[in-house]
Design a protein around this motif. Structure first.
Motif, PDB file in Angstrom:
ATOM      1  N   CYS A 116      43.445  51.264  50.300  1.00  0.00           N
ATOM      2  CA  CYS A 116      43.321  52.310  49.271  1.00  0.00           C
ATOM      3  C   CYS A 116      42.925  51.764  47.906  1.00  0.00           C
ATOM      4  CB  CYS A 116      44.620  53.114  49.139  1.00  0.00           C
ATOM      5  SG  CYS A 116      45.116  53.917  50.651  1.00  0.00           S
ATOM      6  N   SER A 117      41.709  51.307  47.795  1.00  0.00           N
ATOM      7  CA  SER A 117      41.213  50.836  46.495  1.00  0.00           C
ATOM      8  C   SER A 117      39.728  51.148  46.352  1.00  0.00           C
ATOM      9  CB  SER A 117      41.415  49.327  46.371  1.00  0.00           C
ATOM     10  OG  SER A 117      40.845  48.888  45.154  1.00  0.00           O
ATOM     11  N   CYS A 294      40.578  51.739  35.894  1.00  0.00           N
ATOM     12  CA  CYS A 294      39.565  52.617  36.481  1.00  0.00           C
ATOM     13  C   CYS A 294      38.207  51.996  36.217  1.00  0.00           C
ATOM     14  CB  CYS A 294      39.620  54.024  35.895  1.00  0.00           C
ATOM     15  SG  CYS A 294      38.229  55.079  36.441  1.00  0.00           S
ATOM     16  N   PRO A 295      37.560  51.431  37.235  1.00  0.00           N
ATOM     17  CA  PRO A 295      38.020  51.165  38.594  1.00  0.00           C
ATOM     18  C   PRO A 295      39.249  50.232  38.610  1.00  0.00           C
ATOM     19  CG  PRO A 295      35.629  50.918  38.450  1.00  0.00           C
ATOM     20  CD  PRO A 295      36.135  51.066  37.053  1.00  0.00           C
ATOM     21  N   HIS A 296      39.856  50.155  39.779  1.00  0.00           N
ATOM     22  CA  HIS A 296      41.105  49.412  39.936  1.00  0.00           C
ATOM     23  C   HIS A 296      41.093  48.061  39.218  1.00  0.00           C
ATOM     24  CE1 HIS A 296      43.238  51.476  43.586  1.00  0.00           C
ATOM     25  NE2 HIS A 296      43.441  52.075  42.426  1.00  0.00           N
ATOM     26  N   ALA A 297      42.197  47.784  38.536  1.00  0.00           N
ATOM     27  CA  ALA A 297      42.290  46.572  37.715  1.00  0.00           C
ATOM     28  C   ALA A 297      42.203  45.308  38.573  1.00  0.00           C
ATOM     29  CB  ALA A 297      43.610  46.592  36.949  1.00  0.00           C
ATOM     30  N   SER A 298      41.520  44.325  38.030  1.00  0.00           N
ATOM     31  CA  SER A 298      41.447  43.008  38.678  1.00  0.00           C
ATOM     32  C   SER A 298      42.682  42.204  38.267  1.00  0.00           C
ATOM     33  CB  SER A 298      40.186  42.269  38.205  1.00  0.00           C
ATOM     34  OG  SER A 298      40.335  41.922  36.835  1.00  0.00           O
ATOM     35  N   ILE A 299      42.906  41.083  38.931  1.00  0.00           N
ATOM     36  CA  ILE A 299      44.049  40.235  38.565  1.00  0.00           C
ATOM     37  C   ILE A 299      43.848  39.672  37.153  1.00  0.00           C
ATOM     38  CG2 ILE A 299      43.168  38.115  39.673  1.00  0.00           C
ATOM     39  CD1 ILE A 299      46.828  39.343  39.562  1.00  0.00           C
ATOM     40  N   HIS A 300      42.628  39.479  36.778  1.00  0.00           N
ATOM     41  CA  HIS A 300      42.326  38.972  35.427  1.00  0.00           C
ATOM     42  C   HIS A 300      42.759  39.997  34.374  1.00  0.00           C
ATOM     43  CE1 HIS A 300      39.167  37.363  32.442  1.00  0.00           C
ATOM     44  NE2 HIS A 300      40.213  36.587  32.438  1.00  0.00           N
ATOM     45  N   GLU A 301      42.474  41.267  34.637  1.00  0.00           N
ATOM     46  CA  GLU A 301      42.892  42.320  33.698  1.00  0.00           C
ATOM     47  C   GLU A 301      44.416  42.438  33.659  1.00  0.00           C
ATOM     48  OE1 GLU A 301      39.353  45.616  33.617  1.00  0.00           O
ATOM     49  OE2 GLU A 301      40.273  45.263  35.567  1.00  0.00           O
ATOM     50  N   ILE A 302      45.045  42.301  34.818  1.00  0.00           N
ATOM     51  CA  ILE A 302      46.510  42.406  34.852  1.00  0.00           C
ATOM     52  C   ILE A 302      47.147  41.248  34.072  1.00  0.00           C
ATOM     53  CG2 ILE A 302      48.531  42.354  36.385  1.00  0.00           C
ATOM     54  CD1 ILE A 302      46.818  43.929  38.423  1.00  0.00           C
ATOM     55  N   ALA A 303      46.553  40.059  34.201  1.00  0.00           N
ATOM     56  CA  ALA A 303      47.062  38.899  33.435  1.00  0.00           C
ATOM     57  C   ALA A 303      46.972  39.189  31.938  1.00  0.00           C
ATOM     58  CB  ALA A 303      46.252  37.653  33.784  1.00  0.00           C
ATOM     59  N   LYS A 304      45.870  39.805  31.537  1.00  0.00           N
ATOM     60  CA  LYS A 304      45.680  40.128  30.114  1.00  0.00           C
ATOM     61  C   LYS A 304      46.709  41.170  29.655  1.00  0.00           C
ATOM     62  CE  LYS A 304      42.013  41.822  27.085  1.00  0.00           C
ATOM     63  NZ  LYS A 304      40.590  42.095  26.996  1.00  0.00           N
ATOM     64  N   THR A 321      46.667  50.903  37.343  1.00  0.00           N
ATOM     65  CA  THR A 321      46.250  51.296  38.688  1.00  0.00           C
ATOM     66  C   THR A 321      45.421  50.162  39.287  1.00  0.00           C
ATOM     67  OG1 THR A 321      44.337  52.523  37.828  1.00  0.00           O
ATOM     68  CG2 THR A 321      46.342  53.750  38.137  1.00  0.00           C
ATOM     69  N   THR A 322      45.810  49.806  40.498  1.00  0.00           N
ATOM     70  CA  THR A 322      45.200  48.628  41.122  1.00  0.00           C
ATOM     71  C   THR A 322      45.342  48.685  42.638  1.00  0.00           C
ATOM     72  OG1 THR A 322      45.074  46.214  40.937  1.00  0.00           O
ATOM     73  CG2 THR A 322      47.285  47.147  41.046  1.00  0.00           C
ATOM     74  N   ALA A 323      44.695  47.735  43.300  1.00  0.00           N
ATOM     75  CA  ALA A 323      44.844  47.628  44.762  1.00  0.00           C
ATOM     76  C   ALA A 323      46.157  46.918  45.068  1.00  0.00           C
ATOM     77  CB  ALA A 323      43.673  46.831  45.319  1.00  0.00           C
ATOM     78  N   ARG A 324      46.771  47.300  46.192  1.00  0.00           N
ATOM     79  CA  ARG A 324      48.060  46.663  46.502  1.00  0.00           C
ATOM     80  C   ARG A 324      47.947  45.138  46.662  1.00  0.00           C
ATOM     81  NH1 ARG A 324      52.571  48.519  46.716  1.00  0.00           N
ATOM     82  NH2 ARG A 324      51.823  50.663  46.891  1.00  0.00           N
ATOM     83  N   PRO A 325      46.887  44.618  47.307  1.00  0.00           N
ATOM     84  CA  PRO A 325      46.808  43.142  47.390  1.00  0.00           C
ATOM     85  C   PRO A 325      46.757  42.491  46.006  1.00  0.00           C
ATOM     86  CG  PRO A 325      45.257  44.165  48.907  1.00  0.00           C
ATOM     87  CD  PRO A 325      45.804  45.272  48.068  1.00  0.00           C
ATOM     88  N   THR A 326      46.106  43.144  45.040  1.00  0.00           N
ATOM     89  CA  THR A 326      46.058  42.596  43.674  1.00  0.00           C
ATOM     90  C   THR A 326      47.451  42.654  43.054  1.00  0.00           C
ATOM     91  OG1 THR A 326      43.837  43.523  43.543  1.00  0.00           O
ATOM     92  CG2 THR A 326      44.790  42.728  41.488  1.00  0.00           C
ATOM     93  N   LYS A 327      48.177  43.745  43.308  1.00  0.00           N
ATOM     94  CA  LYS A 327      49.547  43.878  42.805  1.00  0.00           C
ATOM     95  C   LYS A 327      50.415  42.748  43.370  1.00  0.00           C
ATOM     96  CE  LYS A 327      53.551  46.099  41.667  1.00  0.00           C
ATOM     97  NZ  LYS A 327      54.570  45.367  42.386  1.00  0.00           N
ATOM     98  N   ARG A 328      50.180  42.418  44.647  1.00  0.00           N
ATOM     99  CA  ARG A 328      50.997  41.342  45.262  1.00  0.00           C
ATOM    100  C   ARG A 328      50.730  40.004  44.562  1.00  0.00           C
ATOM    101  NH1 ARG A 328      50.771  44.093  50.621  1.00  0.00           N
ATOM    102  NH2 ARG A 328      52.626  45.394  50.444  1.00  0.00           N
ATOM    103  N   ILE A 329      49.484  39.764  44.218  1.00  0.00           N
ATOM    104  CA  ILE A 329      49.178  38.516  43.491  1.00  0.00           C
ATOM    105  C   ILE A 329      49.886  38.557  42.125  1.00  0.00           C
ATOM    106  CG2 ILE A 329      47.346  37.067  42.493  1.00  0.00           C
ATOM    107  CD1 ILE A 329      45.434  38.276  44.582  1.00  0.00           C
ATOM    108  N   ALA A 330      49.854  39.737  41.502  1.00  0.00           N
ATOM    109  CA  ALA A 330      50.522  39.887  40.195  1.00  0.00           C
ATOM    110  C   ALA A 330      52.028  39.646  40.323  1.00  0.00           C
ATOM    111  CB  ALA A 330      50.248  41.277  39.627  1.00  0.00           C
ATOM    112  N   ASP A 331      52.607  40.087  41.448  1.00  0.00           N
ATOM    113  CA  ASP A 331      54.046  39.832  41.689  1.00  0.00           C
ATOM    114  C   ASP A 331      54.300  38.329  41.729  1.00  0.00           C
ATOM    115  OD1 ASP A 331      54.325  42.554  41.985  1.00  0.00           O
ATOM    116  OD2 ASP A 331      54.544  42.513  44.173  1.00  0.00           O
ATOM    117  N   ASP A 349      47.371  51.728  45.083  1.00  0.00           N
ATOM    118  CA  ASP A 349      46.812  52.662  46.093  1.00  0.00           C
ATOM    119  C   ASP A 349      46.219  53.936  45.492  1.00  0.00           C
ATOM    120  OD1 ASP A 349      48.184  51.041  48.078  1.00  0.00           O
ATOM    121  OD2 ASP A 349      49.958  52.282  47.745  1.00  0.00           O
ATOM    122  N   THR A 350      46.414  54.179  44.211  1.00  0.00           N
ATOM    123  CA  THR A 350      46.008  55.469  43.648  1.00  0.00           C
ATOM    124  C   THR A 350      45.398  55.264  42.268  1.00  0.00           C
ATOM    125  OG1 THR A 350      46.778  57.726  43.235  1.00  0.00           O
ATOM    126  CG2 THR A 350      48.289  55.957  42.610  1.00  0.00           C
TER     127      THR A 350
END
Ligand code: F3S
Length: 397
Positions: A116-117, A294-304, A321-331, A349-350
């Motif tokens: 769901c991304s 939007c579009p789903h955040a990358s890990i780089h954006e989440i780090a920022k 808002t992001t893909a679950r695999p990206t969220k897992r990396i962020a975790d 997922d949304t």
């Protein structure tokens, strides 16, 4: 259309009812667009996943296809109407959650990866240059064609699913060299940086292209662009201009493959830029919702985002808002804890557009021109565009 023996067998039902139906859909499409034969696709991206859009009729079609349908190629899904793990915290009601899970279960039964991304290219559905795809989701289609140099038409939900179940698509449109030539030359005379500014640029170009008859643009004057800036630009130019392919000098892989249009059709100056930016900021705005991704955040954006939120507290509803695999990396990287400790929420997922939040907020601040468009049109919010830094300042003030 000329069919191979295997394609003929699919049509005759040798591989089951769903595959037969899928082949019928593709042949109808091929006939409409004068395709002579089918080609193999590397992967598929399916859109139209939210129960809010599909409803019972859409779910019935999917359930029917899921009786004996199995995907033949790597297939991923667009965002759904909710975070599948965290839907309650986002205020999604129980009935909607039940129905959304019925939709996802039908896709899963067909062997579709239920990530769901809208950024499949960031999480493993990553084609390379020249590969043929059948992708739905306008921003991802534009990214695949333009930034990666892969080849896909803008598929709808049923045709993308049909390609997933057969591994085929009719050979027409952007799969063919002759339809990938740029047609209008656009010169950008202003420095553009950050996702919000690339979104504004996408709106300027998209709006012009609609007037010019949706031509393929050749864009000059952009010295560099990051993956995140390009994904924002793709989402915007696809939303405002219906663009599925552009060439950007020095940046996209096919920019010097085809002849360059000789006349500059229009130039973009500071004044155009400011005017369009102001169109993405409503009057009488009361912001009670901030959303990035939007579009789903990358890990780089989440780090920022994590570095900007560290030690702060958000005062407004704030979604990443992001893909679950990206969220897992962020975790794993510790970013999620910093972000959640600040009171922001992940919505994996949304996204702020497909989630059923129509009318729940008064005003939304985003770094995405696409989210501005749908925030107004679909969710009836007032909108404001700003950089990620400005979004965070708004959330904590
Ligand atoms: Fe993706 Fe939703 Fe934006 S699907 S492109 S985050 S509107």
């Amino acid at each position: 259309m000329k069919l191979t023996l295997e394609e003929q067998d699919m049509l005759n039902g040798k591989y089951g009812n769903a595959t037969r139906k899928a082949m019928e859909i593709l042949i109808t499409l091929g006939d409409i667009f004068d395709a002579e034969f089918m080609i193999d696709v590397y992967g598929v991206q399916i859109a139209g996943v939210s129960y809010a859009n599909l409803g019972e009729a859409g779910l019935e079609f999917l359930s029917e296809m899921a009786v004996d349908g199995k995907v033949r190629v790597l297939t991923t899904l667009n965002p759904a109407g909710m975070d599948r793990e965290n839907w309650q915290a986002l205020g999604i009601d129980k009935e909607f959650a039940k129905n959304q899970n019925r939709v996802i279960d039908a896709f899963a039964k067909m062997g579709i990866i239920t990530t769901c991304s809208c950024t499949p290219y960031l999480i493993g559905n990553s084609p390379h240059f020249g590969q043929h795809l059948a992708w739905a989701e306008s921003s991802a289609v534009c990214y695949a064609n333009s930034v990666i140099g892969a080849r896909t038409n803008r598929e709808g939900g049923p045709s993308a699913l049909a390609s997933a179940l057969t591994g085929k698509t009719p050979n027409y449109g952007y799969h063919l060299d002759e339809n990938r030539h740029s047609q209008v030359l656009i010169k950008v005379n202003v420095p553009v940086q950050e996702t919000d500014e690339f979104g504004v640029l996408g709106k300027i170009i998209g709006d012009k292209l609609v007037k010019l008859g949706k031509k393929i643009p050749f864009i000059t004057g952009i010295p560099s662009a990051t993956v995140e800036e390009l994904k924002s630009f793709c989402a915007s130019v696809a939303t405002y201009g219906g663009t599925a392919l552009f060439h950007m000098e020095g940046i996209t892989p096919e920019y010097d493959k085809y002849p360059k249009p000789s006349d500059i059709v229009f130039e973009i100056n500071q004044e155009d830029f400011e005017k369009t930016r102001s169109e993405l900021i409503d009057d009488d705005l009361e912001i009670d919702f901030v959303s990035i991704g939007c579009p789903h955040a990358s890990i780089h954006e989440i780090a920022k985002i994590a570095s900007l939120l560290e030690g702060k507290n958000v005062k407004k509803e704030f979604w990443i808002t992001t893909a679950r695999p990206t969220k897992r990396i962020a975790d794993e990287a510790g970013y999620s804890k910093i972000i959640e400790d600040a009171g922001a929420k992940f919505a994996a997922d949304t996204c702020c557009v497909v989630a059923p939040i129509n009318g729940r907020f008064k005003g939304i601040m985003v770094d995405s021109a696409k989210a501005c468009y749908y925030g107004r049109a679909k969710n009836k919010f007032k909108v404001k565009i700003g950089s990620i830094e400005e979004c965070i300042e708004e959330a904590i003030k």
